[in-house]
Design a protein around this motif. Structure first.
Motif, PDB file in Angstrom:
ATOM      1  N   GLY A   1       0.610  -1.208   0.188  1.00  0.00           N
ATOM      2  CA  GLY A   1       0.070   0.023  -0.040  1.00  0.00           C
ATOM      3  C   GLY A   1       0.961   1.140   0.084  1.00  0.00           C
ATOM      4  N   PHE A   2       0.340   2.484  -0.252  1.00  0.00           N
ATOM      5  CA  PHE A   2       0.915   3.653  -0.417  1.00  0.00           C
ATOM      6  C   PHE A   2      -0.177   5.022   0.079  1.00  0.00           C
ATOM      7  CE2 PHE A   2      -0.117   2.424  -4.670  1.00  0.00           C
ATOM      8  CZ  PHE A   2      -0.821   3.447  -4.952  1.00  0.00           C
TER       9      PHE A   2
ATOM     10  N   ALA B   1       5.699   5.473   0.760  1.00  0.00           N
ATOM     11  CA  ALA B   1       5.565   3.989   0.958  1.00  0.00           C
ATOM     12  C   ALA B   1       5.336   3.652   2.516  1.00  0.00           C
ATOM     13  CB  ALA B   1       6.631   3.320   0.301  1.00  0.00           C
ATOM     14  N   PRO B   2       5.091   2.276   2.916  1.00  0.00           N
ATOM     15  CA  PRO B   2       4.842   2.084   4.136  1.00  0.00           C
ATOM     16  C   PRO B   2       6.269   2.321   5.065  1.00  0.00           C
ATOM     17  CG  PRO B   2       3.824   0.432   2.898  1.00  0.00           C
ATOM     18  CD  PRO B   2       4.706   1.374   1.878  1.00  0.00           C
ATOM     19  N   ASP B   3       7.526   2.243   4.403  1.00  0.00           N
ATOM     20  CA  ASP B   3       8.466   2.396   5.200  1.00  0.00           C
ATOM     21  C   ASP B   3       9.063   3.904   5.370  1.00  0.00           C
ATOM     22  OD1 ASP B   3       9.593   3.188   2.651  1.00  0.00           O
ATOM     23  OD2 ASP B   3      11.166   1.646   2.597  1.00  0.00           O
ATOM     24  N   GLY B   4       8.048   4.984   4.898  1.00  0.00           N
ATOM     25  CA  GLY B   4       8.235   6.242   5.145  1.00  0.00           C
ATOM     26  C   GLY B   4       8.818   7.028   4.012  1.00  0.00           C
ATOM     27  N   THR B   5       9.478   6.208   3.039  1.00  0.00           N
ATOM     28  CA  THR B   5      10.278   6.884   1.980  1.00  0.00           C
ATOM     29  C   THR B   5       9.027   7.364   0.836  1.00  0.00           C
ATOM     30  OG1 THR B   5      10.301   4.780   0.550  1.00  0.00           O
ATOM     31  CG2 THR B   5      12.130   5.212   1.971  1.00  0.00           C
ATOM     32  N   THR B   6       9.488   8.319   0.035  1.00  0.00           N
ATOM     33  CA  THR B   6       8.790   8.903  -0.951  1.00  0.00           C
ATOM     34  C   THR B   6       9.113   8.424  -2.407  1.00  0.00           C
ATOM     35  OG1 THR B   6      10.029  10.850  -1.142  1.00  0.00           O
ATOM     36  CG2 THR B   6       8.298  10.757   0.518  1.00  0.00           C
ATOM     37  N   GLY B   7       8.332   8.709  -3.231  1.00  0.00           N
ATOM     38  CA  GLY B   7       8.527   8.314  -4.874  1.00  0.00           C
ATOM     39  C   GLY B   7       7.579   9.199  -5.605  1.00  0.00           C
ATOM     40  N   SER B   8       7.780   9.117  -6.877  1.00  0.00           N
ATOM     41  CA  SER B   8       6.689   9.763  -7.713  1.00  0.00           C
ATOM     42  C   SER B   8       6.004   8.985  -8.625  1.00  0.00           C
ATOM     43  CB  SER B   8       7.481  10.820  -8.450  1.00  0.00           C
ATOM     44  OG  SER B   8       8.510  10.308  -9.302  1.00  0.00           O
TER      45      SER B   8
ATOM     46  N   THR C   1       2.052   4.814 -13.507  1.00  0.00           N
ATOM     47  CA  THR C   1       3.107   3.979 -13.292  1.00  0.00           C
ATOM     48  C   THR C   1       4.075   4.889 -12.329  1.00  0.00           C
ATOM     49  OG1 THR C   1       3.261   3.667 -15.789  1.00  0.00           O
ATOM     50  CG2 THR C   1       5.375   3.499 -14.312  1.00  0.00           C
ATOM     51  N   LEU C   2       4.378   4.131 -11.125  1.00  0.00           N
ATOM     52  CA  LEU C   2       5.162   4.485 -10.251  1.00  0.00           C
ATOM     53  C   LEU C   2       6.282   4.645 -10.617  1.00  0.00           C
ATOM     54  CD1 LEU C   2       3.709   2.343  -7.156  1.00  0.00           C
ATOM     55  CD2 LEU C   2       3.028   4.738  -7.983  1.00  0.00           C
ATOM     56  N   THR C   3       7.114   5.878 -10.830  1.00  0.00           N
ATOM     57  CA  THR C   3       8.244   6.133 -11.498  1.00  0.00           C
ATOM     58  C   THR C   3       9.607   6.229 -10.789  1.00  0.00           C
ATOM     59  OG1 THR C   3       7.927   8.386 -11.446  1.00  0.00           O
ATOM     60  CG2 THR C   3       7.129   7.186 -13.452  1.00  0.00           C
ATOM     61  N   SER C   4       9.572   6.533  -9.428  1.00  0.00           N
ATOM     62  CA  SER C   4      10.645   6.455  -8.705  1.00  0.00           C
ATOM     63  C   SER C   4      10.207   5.886  -7.094  1.00  0.00           C
ATOM     64  CB  SER C   4      11.157   8.069  -8.577  1.00  0.00           C
ATOM     65  OG  SER C   4      10.506   8.623  -7.856  1.00  0.00           O
ATOM     66  N   GLY C   5      11.277   5.766  -6.558  1.00  0.00           N
ATOM     67  CA  GLY C   5      11.056   5.349  -4.923  1.00  0.00           C
ATOM     68  C   GLY C   5      11.030   3.527  -4.933  1.00  0.00           C
ATOM     69  N   VAL C   6      10.756   3.297  -3.605  1.00  0.00           N
ATOM     70  CA  VAL C   6      10.839   1.778  -3.596  1.00  0.00           C
ATOM     71  C   VAL C   6       9.819   1.093  -4.561  1.00  0.00           C
ATOM     72  CG1 VAL C   6       9.131   1.694  -1.605  1.00  0.00           C
ATOM     73  CG2 VAL C   6      10.911   0.059  -1.671  1.00  0.00           C
ATOM     74  N   PHE C   7       9.025   1.710  -5.063  1.00  0.00           N
ATOM     75  CA  PHE C   7       8.063   1.015  -5.837  1.00  0.00           C
ATOM     76  C   PHE C   7       8.169   1.276  -7.467  1.00  0.00           C
ATOM     77  CE2 PHE C   7       4.919   0.910  -1.975  1.00  0.00           C
ATOM     78  CZ  PHE C   7       5.088  -0.350  -1.608  1.00  0.00           C
ATOM     79  N   ALA C   8       8.947   1.995  -7.719  1.00  0.00           N
ATOM     80  CA  ALA C   8       9.452   2.228  -9.182  1.00  0.00           C
ATOM     81  C   ALA C   8       9.045   1.124 -10.125  1.00  0.00           C
ATOM     82  CB  ALA C   8      10.856   2.814  -9.361  1.00  0.00           C
ATOM     83  N   GLY C   9       8.354   1.212 -10.949  1.00  0.00           N
ATOM     84  CA  GLY C   9       8.120   0.276 -12.054  1.00  0.00           C
ATOM     85  C   GLY C   9       6.881  -0.495 -11.906  1.00  0.00           C
TER      86      GLY C   9
END
Length: 125
Positions: free
Chosen positions: A53-54, A64-71, A80-88
């Motif tokens: 989840g996010f 993300a659940p670990d507190g990191t961010t992405g775009s 499409t999740l383009t960056s961060g822990v879920f990129a791709g």
């Protein structure tokens, strides 16, 4: 007079071309939590996947659940999740409240993510 008409036609062509976006209209997701799960059926409960989840935040970003961010990038009904822990990770939108994850070849993975809030309910006015 001919120069003006050629210029006007060229300007109209460029203006219309600038409005087209390959892949669809650029959009954003609703802000808030997205709860991910493997859907159940009449005999089986859904299996929650909290690690997938996010939360969507401003500027086409997620946490993300670990507190990191992405775009992310949303073009029409494709996300499409383009960056961060879920990129791709890739999704197809099923309305505005449900994301269905797809593999690179667009086959469904079986995972869905549901917008968990805040909920906007229209009131009679």
């Amino acid at each position: 007079m001919k120069r003006f008409s050629i210029f006007a036609i060229a300007a109209m062509f460029l203006a219309s071309a600038a409005q087209a976006v390959p892949g669809g209209k650029l959009m954003v997701l609703q802000k808030g939590g997205w709860t991910c799960e493997i859907p159940g059926d009449a005999n089986t409960l859904a299996t929650e996947k909290p690690e997938l989840g996010f939360e969507t935040i401003a500027d086409s970003s997620y946490v993300a659940p670990d507190g990191t961010t992405g775009s992310y990038l949303r073009l029409a009904d494709r996300l499409t999740l383009t960056s961060g822990v879920f990129a791709g990770r890739r999704f197809l939108m099923d309305g505005e409240e449900i994301l269905r994850e797809v593999a690179r070849d667009d086959t469904p993975t079986g995972l869905r993510c549901v917008h968990a809030g805040p909920i906007s309910i229209a009131t009679p006015g």
